[in-house]
Write an enzyme that holds these catalytic residues in place. Structure first.
Site, PDB file in Angstrom:
ATOM      1  N   GLY A  43     -36.736  52.194 131.406  1.00 56.15           N
ATOM      2  CA  GLY A  43     -35.567  52.858 131.543  1.00 56.15           C
ATOM      3  C   GLY A  43     -35.137  52.689 133.146  1.00 56.15           C
ATOM      4  O   GLY A  43     -33.974  52.158 133.642  1.00 56.15           O
ATOM      5  N   HIS A  44     -36.295  53.048 134.010  1.00 54.56           N
ATOM      6  CA  HIS A  44     -36.098  53.093 135.541  1.00 54.56           C
ATOM      7  C   HIS A  44     -36.009  51.630 136.009  1.00 54.56           C
ATOM      8  O   HIS A  44     -35.056  51.179 136.941  1.00 54.56           O
ATOM      9  CB  HIS A  44     -37.418  53.626 136.092  1.00 54.56           C
ATOM     10  CG  HIS A  44     -37.489  54.941 136.016  1.00 54.56           C
ATOM     11  ND1 HIS A  44     -38.760  55.308 135.207  1.00 54.56           N
ATOM     12  CD2 HIS A  44     -37.038  55.960 136.162  1.00 54.56           C
ATOM     13  CE1 HIS A  44     -38.847  56.651 135.303  1.00 54.56           C
ATOM     14  NE2 HIS A  44     -37.735  57.213 135.864  1.00 54.56           N
TER      15      HIS A  44
HETATM   16  P1  AMP Z   1     -36.428  60.300 136.528  1.00 56.41           P
HETATM   17  O1  AMP Z   1     -37.364  59.743 137.191  1.00 56.41           O
HETATM   18  O2  AMP Z   1     -36.932  61.000 135.254  1.00 56.41           O
HETATM   19  O3  AMP Z   1     -35.696  61.617 137.480  1.00 56.41           O
HETATM   20  O4  AMP Z   1     -35.548  59.340 136.346  1.00 56.41           O
HETATM   21  C1  AMP Z   1     -34.799  58.601 137.278  1.00 56.41           C
HETATM   22  C2  AMP Z   1     -33.403  57.867 136.988  1.00 56.41           C
HETATM   23  O5  AMP Z   1     -33.785  56.921 135.980  1.00 56.41           O
HETATM   24  C3  AMP Z   1     -32.418  58.840 136.543  1.00 56.41           C
HETATM   25  O6  AMP Z   1     -31.073  58.384 136.999  1.00 56.41           O
HETATM   26  C4  AMP Z   1     -32.772  58.796 134.912  1.00 56.41           C
HETATM   27  O7  AMP Z   1     -31.271  59.015 134.377  1.00 56.41           O
HETATM   28  C5  AMP Z   1     -32.949  57.406 134.934  1.00 56.41           C
HETATM   29  N1  AMP Z   1     -33.485  57.110 133.550  1.00 56.41           N
HETATM   30  C6  AMP Z   1     -34.823  57.690 132.926  1.00 56.41           C
HETATM   31  N2  AMP Z   1     -35.079  57.438 131.858  1.00 56.41           N
HETATM   32  C7  AMP Z   1     -33.992  56.404 131.421  1.00 56.41           C
HETATM   33  C8  AMP Z   1     -33.624  55.823 130.168  1.00 56.41           C
HETATM   34  N3  AMP Z   1     -34.517  55.966 129.294  1.00 56.41           N
HETATM   35  N4  AMP Z   1     -32.581  54.758 130.311  1.00 56.41           N
HETATM   36  C9  AMP Z   1     -31.935  54.901 131.354  1.00 56.41           C
HETATM   37  N5  AMP Z   1     -32.050  55.569 132.633  1.00 56.41           N
HETATM   38  C10 AMP Z   1     -33.137  56.242 132.510  1.00 56.41           C
END
Ligand code: AMP
Length: 289
Positions: A43-44
């Site tokens: 996702g990231h």
């Molecule tokens: P985090 O590390 O959880 O703070 O996420 C960092 C970025 O990655 C944020 O903009 C999240 O929305 C995005 N993100 C996390 N998981 C996903 C996913 N499954 N699909 C798309 N973007 C994601």
């Protein structure tokens, strides 16, 4: 591996990062930032690839931000793998990684915070008091330090994306805020660093979120527009799952996040569900496909 023009650097000091950004801007280069808390998953990586395609310089930030965690949340055990993250980011064409220490971002005596009013009230805002104040604050700081023209966020954190877009407009940041689609596992579970907490039975149970979204989407596509009926459809598979407990399931206007009683404009069906002790979020926008 995507070719990038700068030498790859890992930067830990805010002042060093800012100096880099100022020089790059002076050279007329377009900067994209992708803020993350690390433990990178596909996702990231989808955000990093999108950023690579949109800018001259791609910066990934990795920082587990203490101010967005509540006192009884998972800050101390949040999964980390800095070495692995650096390698994955480099493979996606990241030029600069900014991964500061907590003390560098919140030195002794720190006392300034950013609050976005309406958009941070409902959903995760009421379930996690102070969470979005922490998010808005750290994103503002990361923007000031990395000086981006464009910043990329995932729509998995839908409310976070909506709030940051609003904040960027309201406070004249002059940064283009882009939201990317949710990346899912093959069986539909939204990818999340927190999925690492799930035991095998919890991993199966976690599918109830996706089942709930799918059930509501099916009702919507067959013509149902009434919020209560759509929410019922979303809740059923979760309520039928032994290891799952609903934190919230809500249907709100996709732009304002105000409650809707009937879907006449795009609306976001957003949910937070505890599976065992792990709190998972997911969402789907109804009315734009
Ligand atoms: P985090 O590390 O959880 O703070 O996420 C960092 C970025 O990655 C944020 O903009 C999240 O929305 C995005 N993100 C996390 N998981 C996903 C996913 N499954 N699909 C798309 N973007 C994601």
């Amino acid at each position: 591996m995507i070719a990038s023009r700068l030498p790859f650097e890992v930067i830990r000091q805010p002042s060093t990062m800012r100096a880099w950004a100022e020089n790059l801007r002076r050279d007329g280069l377009r900067i994209c930032v992708v803020p993350t808390m690390g433990y990178l998953h596909p996702g990231h990586l989808s955000l990093l690839r999108a950023g690579r395609a949109r800018a001259d310089v791609l910066i990934a930030t990795i920082f587990v931000n203490p101010t967005q965690f509540g006192p009884n949340e998972d800050l101390a055990v949040y999964p980390r793998d800095e070495e692995g993250d650096i390698e994955k980011a480099r493979e996606c064409g990241v030029d600069l990684i900014f991964c500061p220490d907590v003390e560098a971002m919140y030195p002794q005596g720190y006392q300034s915070y950013v609050t976005v009013e309406e958009l941070s009230r409902p959903l995760c805002g009421s379930a996690r008091p102070g969470h979005f104040r922490g998010v808005a604050t750290i994103v503002t700081k990361l923007f000031h330090i990395t000086q981006p023209h464009i910043a990329i966020f995932g729509r998995k954190d839908y409310q976070q994306f909506a709030m940051i877009r609003q904040m960027s407009r309201d406070l004249d940041f002059g940064i283009e805020i882009v939201g990317m689609p949710i990346v899912r596992e093959a069986d539909g579970l939204a990818m999340s660093s927190r999925n690492a907490y799930l035991s095998a039975p919890e991993r199966s149970a976690a599918l109830c979120l996706y089942r709930g979204l799918k059930a509501a989407q099916a009702r919507f596509h067959s013509g149902e527009r009434d919020s209560l009926a759509l929410l019922d459809a979303a809740r059923q598979p979760i309520e039928d799952t032994e290891l799952a407990r609903i934190d919230y399931v809500d249907l709100r206007d996709a732009t304002t996040l105000e409650l809707v009683t009937s879907v006449s404009r795009p609306a976001v069906l957003a949910m937070a569900v505890f599976v065992g002790k792990t709190r998972l979020i997911d969402n789907a926008v109804l009315g734009i496909d």
